[in-house]
Design a protein around this motif. Structure first.
Motif, mmCIF file in Angstrom:
data_model
loop_
_atom_site.group_PDB
_atom_site.id
_atom_site.type_symbol
_atom_site.label_atom_id
_atom_site.label_comp_id
_atom_site.label_asym_id
_atom_site.label_seq_id
_atom_site.Cartn_x
_atom_site.Cartn_y
_atom_site.Cartn_z
ATOM 1 N N PRO A 78 0.855 -1.193 0.000
ATOM 2 C CA PRO A 78 0.000 0.000 0.000
ATOM 3 C C PRO A 78 0.886 1.237 0.000
ATOM 4 C CG PRO A 78 0.042 -0.972 2.192
ATOM 5 C CD PRO A 78 0.773 -1.925 1.286
ATOM 6 N N ILE A 79 0.421 2.317 -0.605
ATOM 7 C CA ILE A 79 1.219 3.538 -0.691
ATOM 8 C C ILE A 79 1.115 4.366 0.585
ATOM 9 C CG2 ILE A 79 1.454 5.744 -1.901
ATOM 10 C CD1 ILE A 79 0.631 4.281 -4.465
ATOM 11 N N LEU A 80 -0.085 4.493 1.136
ATOM 12 C CA LEU A 80 -0.278 5.298 2.337
ATOM 13 C C LEU A 80 0.277 4.587 3.567
ATOM 14 C CD1 LEU A 80 -3.941 6.531 1.754
ATOM 15 C CD2 LEU A 80 -1.856 7.910 1.556
ATOM 16 N N GLY A 81 0.917 5.359 4.443
ATOM 17 C CA GLY A 81 1.445 4.781 5.663
ATOM 18 C C GLY A 81 0.371 4.186 6.549
ATOM 19 N N GLY A 82 -0.828 4.763 6.485
ATOM 20 C CA GLY A 82 -1.957 4.245 7.258
ATOM 21 C C GLY A 82 -2.790 3.238 6.487
ATOM 22 N N VAL A 83 -2.340 2.831 5.316
ATOM 23 C CA VAL A 83 -2.973 1.863 4.404
ATOM 24 C C VAL A 83 -4.249 2.440 3.794
ATOM 25 C CG1 VAL A 83 -3.883 -0.458 4.072
ATOM 26 C CG2 VAL A 83 -1.993 -0.076 5.689
ATOM 27 N N PHE A 84 -5.230 2.776 4.631
ATOM 28 C CA PHE A 84 -6.489 3.324 4.116
ATOM 29 C C PHE A 84 -6.550 4.819 4.402
ATOM 30 C CE2 PHE A 84 -7.517 -1.127 5.344
ATOM 31 C CZ PHE A 84 -7.678 -1.616 4.057
ATOM 32 N N GLY A 85 -7.283 5.513 3.564
ATOM 33 C CA GLY A 85 -7.410 6.956 3.743
ATOM 34 C C GLY A 85 -8.761 7.452 3.286
ATOM 35 N N GLY A 86 -8.916 8.755 3.283
ATOM 36 C CA GLY A 86 -10.176 9.364 2.877
ATOM 37 C C GLY A 86 -10.040 10.064 1.544
ATOM 38 N N LEU A 87 -10.892 9.719 0.604
ATOM 39 C CA LEU A 87 -10.890 10.325 -0.728
ATOM 40 C C LEU A 87 -11.748 11.582 -0.717
ATOM 41 C CD1 LEU A 87 -10.111 10.120 -3.758
ATOM 42 C CD2 LEU A 87 -12.239 8.821 -4.079
ATOM 43 N N SER A 88 -11.173 12.667 -1.229
ATOM 44 C CA SER A 88 -11.896 13.935 -1.332
ATOM 45 C C SER A 88 -11.688 14.512 -2.722
ATOM 46 C CB SER A 88 -11.405 14.914 -0.263
ATOM 47 O OG SER A 88 -10.021 15.195 -0.454
ATOM 48 N N GLY A 89 -12.324 15.648 -2.983
ATOM 49 C CA GLY A 89 -12.171 16.286 -4.277
ATOM 50 C C GLY A 89 -13.283 15.948 -5.251
ATOM 51 N N PRO A 90 -13.130 16.328 -6.533
ATOM 52 C CA PRO A 90 -14.197 16.172 -7.520
ATOM 53 C C PRO A 90 -14.751 14.761 -7.630
ATOM 54 C CG PRO A 90 -12.455 17.550 -8.403
ATOM 55 C CD PRO A 90 -11.954 17.029 -7.092
ATOM 56 N N ALA A 91 -13.943 13.750 -7.357
ATOM 57 C CA ALA A 91 -14.407 12.367 -7.501
ATOM 58 C C ALA A 91 -15.596 12.049 -6.614
ATOM 59 C CB ALA A 91 -13.259 11.397 -7.192
ATOM 60 N N ILE A 92 -15.704 12.715 -5.458
ATOM 61 C CA ILE A 92 -16.780 12.357 -4.535
ATOM 62 C C ILE A 92 -17.995 13.274 -4.632
ATOM 63 C CG2 ILE A 92 -15.055 11.417 -2.958
ATOM 64 C CD1 ILE A 92 -15.859 13.719 -0.996
ATOM 65 N N PRO A 145 -31.259 21.284 8.753
ATOM 66 C CA PRO A 145 -30.346 22.013 7.859
ATOM 67 C C PRO A 145 -29.126 21.172 7.493
ATOM 68 C CG PRO A 145 -31.082 23.425 9.646
ATOM 69 C CD PRO A 145 -31.553 22.045 9.984
ATOM 70 N N ILE A 146 -28.690 21.343 6.252
ATOM 71 C CA ILE A 146 -27.573 20.562 5.712
ATOM 72 C C ILE A 146 -26.466 21.503 5.262
ATOM 73 C CG2 ILE A 146 -26.855 19.076 3.793
ATOM 74 C CD1 ILE A 146 -29.761 17.989 3.799
ATOM 75 N N ILE A 147 -25.222 21.102 5.576
ATOM 76 C CA ILE A 147 -24.050 21.770 5.033
ATOM 77 C C ILE A 147 -23.421 20.795 4.037
ATOM 78 C CG2 ILE A 147 -21.807 22.812 5.523
ATOM 79 C CD1 ILE A 147 -22.828 23.306 8.397
ATOM 80 N N GLY A 148 -23.364 21.182 2.781
ATOM 81 C CA GLY A 148 -22.862 20.297 1.736
ATOM 82 C C GLY A 148 -21.349 20.363 1.622
ATOM 83 N N VAL A 149 -20.719 19.199 1.530
ATOM 84 C CA VAL A 149 -19.257 19.108 1.447
ATOM 85 C C VAL A 149 -18.884 18.002 0.464
ATOM 86 C CG1 VAL A 149 -17.140 19.110 2.815
ATOM 87 C CG2 VAL A 149 -19.354 19.369 3.978
ATOM 88 N N GLY A 150 -17.912 18.277 -0.413
ATOM 89 C CA GLY A 150 -17.423 17.211 -1.270
ATOM 90 C C GLY A 150 -17.193 17.645 -2.701
ATOM 91 N N GLY A 151 -15.966 17.997 -3.039
ATOM 92 C CA GLY A 151 -15.615 18.272 -4.427
ATOM 93 C C GLY A 151 -16.029 19.614 -4.966
ATOM 94 N N ILE A 152 -16.326 20.571 -4.106
ATOM 95 C CA ILE A 152 -16.754 21.888 -4.586
ATOM 96 C C ILE A 152 -15.545 22.687 -5.058
ATOM 97 C CG2 ILE A 152 -17.830 24.080 -3.933
ATOM 98 C CD1 ILE A 152 -19.528 22.469 -1.929
ATOM 99 N N ALA A 153 -15.585 23.113 -6.325
ATOM 100 C CA ALA A 153 -14.443 23.809 -6.918
ATOM 101 C C ALA A 153 -14.835 25.063 -7.690
ATOM 102 C CB ALA A 153 -13.675 22.866 -7.844
ATOM 103 N N ASN A 154 -16.130 25.318 -7.865
ATOM 104 C CA ASN A 154 -16.569 26.506 -8.597
ATOM 105 C C ASN A 154 -17.999 26.842 -8.202
ATOM 106 O OD1 ASN A 154 -18.393 24.884 -10.317
ATOM 107 N ND2 ASN A 154 -16.495 24.140 -11.267
ATOM 108 N N ILE A 155 -18.525 27.933 -8.729
ATOM 109 C CA ILE A 155 -19.852 28.402 -8.318
ATOM 110 C C ILE A 155 -20.957 27.440 -8.760
ATOM 111 C CG2 ILE A 155 -20.188 29.845 -10.359
ATOM 112 C CD1 ILE A 155 -21.393 30.508 -6.710
ATOM 113 N N ASP A 156 -20.770 26.759 -9.881
ATOM 114 C CA ASP A 156 -21.781 25.778 -10.301
ATOM 115 C C ASP A 156 -21.877 24.637 -9.295
ATOM 116 O OD1 ASP A 156 -22.619 27.047 -12.681
ATOM 117 O OD2 ASP A 156 -20.857 26.292 -13.731
ATOM 118 N N ASP A 157 -20.735 24.211 -8.773
ATOM 119 C CA ASP A 157 -20.750 23.181 -7.733
ATOM 120 C C ASP A 157 -21.531 23.669 -6.511
ATOM 121 O OD1 ASP A 157 -19.111 21.554 -9.311
ATOM 122 O OD2 ASP A 157 -17.271 22.264 -8.344
ATOM 123 N N VAL A 158 -21.267 24.901 -6.101
ATOM 124 C CA VAL A 158 -21.976 25.477 -4.948
ATOM 125 C C VAL A 158 -23.479 25.438 -5.184
ATOM 126 C CG1 VAL A 158 -22.407 27.598 -3.639
ATOM 127 C CG2 VAL A 158 -20.067 26.974 -4.265
#
Length: 312
Positions: A212-226, A244-257
């Protein structure tokens, strides 16, 4: 008639939490804010969420801790942080001096530990706007236990809300069969809002070395993929529950928002994008104001949950 101000247009209310606008920066991607001073005006943000704090300092997982993927970032930081004592001594006054809402993200090994931390932070209500409970970190031992079992989620929220008068946000994991059930448990326990979602568990492998590449073996995937996963979960929770919901995950521009907002999120957090575009969050505030005006709305909240589903 005077033109509406940014505050009029963009202010949002998530039960007991009031924000000047819906654009927040996500925990773990913004350090303790000092690092970001050269890149943006903090006063333009709806709020800052510093990196998770725990009762004791943590050194985190062994390196390597991050690896870029084809559409995001895989991290196995392991909640490396200074601990609550040093946070209060070294970071709180600075963070509270910034002209924006401070939301403190905390994690604990047990429900009692989380409640004790919340009670301690409750003494700083004049500086802290809310707490975000990290019950969903996928790269520490036991990091998702409280966020994968509805009974434990509800029990934790009840104990924390009984020990602390600050608004409480539960940050939930997508690594469950039904996030709706967990969100319902959080609401039943007294959460003011839920953050959807934390990272998606993954790994990376060097097949030539058979390691495995990560020292902790497993990790958390973030960014546009999710982002599609996060949007799906926001849709599901917003249709099923009145929280109420706070949205999180792969936001990179105003369309994502806007996708998150029309799906049902009252606010959003900018995460991985902070690493490669640290000024993005404040840029999005201005762009969001323009969108609200173009949509001929008097407040951004009019657009929350405005997604039209096909009839069946």
């Amino acid at each position: 008639m005077n033109a509406p101000t940014q505050t009029d247009l963009l202010s949002v209310t998530l039960n007991r939490l009031h924000l000047k606008n819906p654009i927040l920066v996500a925990s773990g991607t913004f350090g303790y804010a000092r690092e970001m001073e050269p890149f943006l005006d903090f006063s333009q943000l709806g709020g800052i969420i510093p990196k998770t704090i725990t009762t004791e300092p943590r050194i985190g997982n062994p390196p390597p801790r991050t690896i870029e993927t084809s559409a995001g970032l895989l991290n196995s930081i392991g909640l490396d942080n200074d601990g609550i004592d040093l946070f209060l001594e070294k970071h709180l006054n600075y963070l509270a001096s910034l002209d924006t809402s401070l939301i403190v993200n905390i994690a604990g090994r047990t429900i009692d530990e989380m409640a004790v931390m919340a009670a301690r932070l409750n003494s700083f209500q004049d500086q802290i706007a809310a707490l975000e409970l990290n019950i969903s970190c996928p790269n520490v031992s036991g990091g998702v236990d409280f966020g994968t079992q509805p009974d434990l989620t509800e029990k934790m929220l009840k104990q924390v809300t009984e020990s602390c008068q600050l608004p409480i946000i539960a940050k939930l994991t997508p690594n469950v069969t039904s996030v709706v059930e967990i969100a319902q448990a959080a609401a039943s326990g007294g959460a003011d809002a839920v953050s959807l979602i934390n990272t998606v568990q993954g790994t990376a492998i060097d097949w030539r070395q058979k390691k495995p590449i990560l020292g902790g073996v497993f990790g958390g995937l973030s960014g546009p993929a999710i982002k599609p996963v996060a949007l799906r979960i926001v849709c599901q929770v917003s249709r099923a529950l009145d929280i109420p919901i706070i949205g999180v995950g792969g936001i990179a521009n105003i369309d994502d928002v806007m996708e998150f907002i029309v799906a049902g999120a009252s606010a959003v957090q900018i995460g991985t994008a902070n690493f490669y575009n640290p000024g993005l969050a404040t840029q999005l505030v201005g762009e969001l104001k323009q969108v609200v005006l173009e949509e001929k709305c008097t407040q951004v909240s009019e657009l929350v949950g405005s997604l039209v589903y096909p009839e069946r």
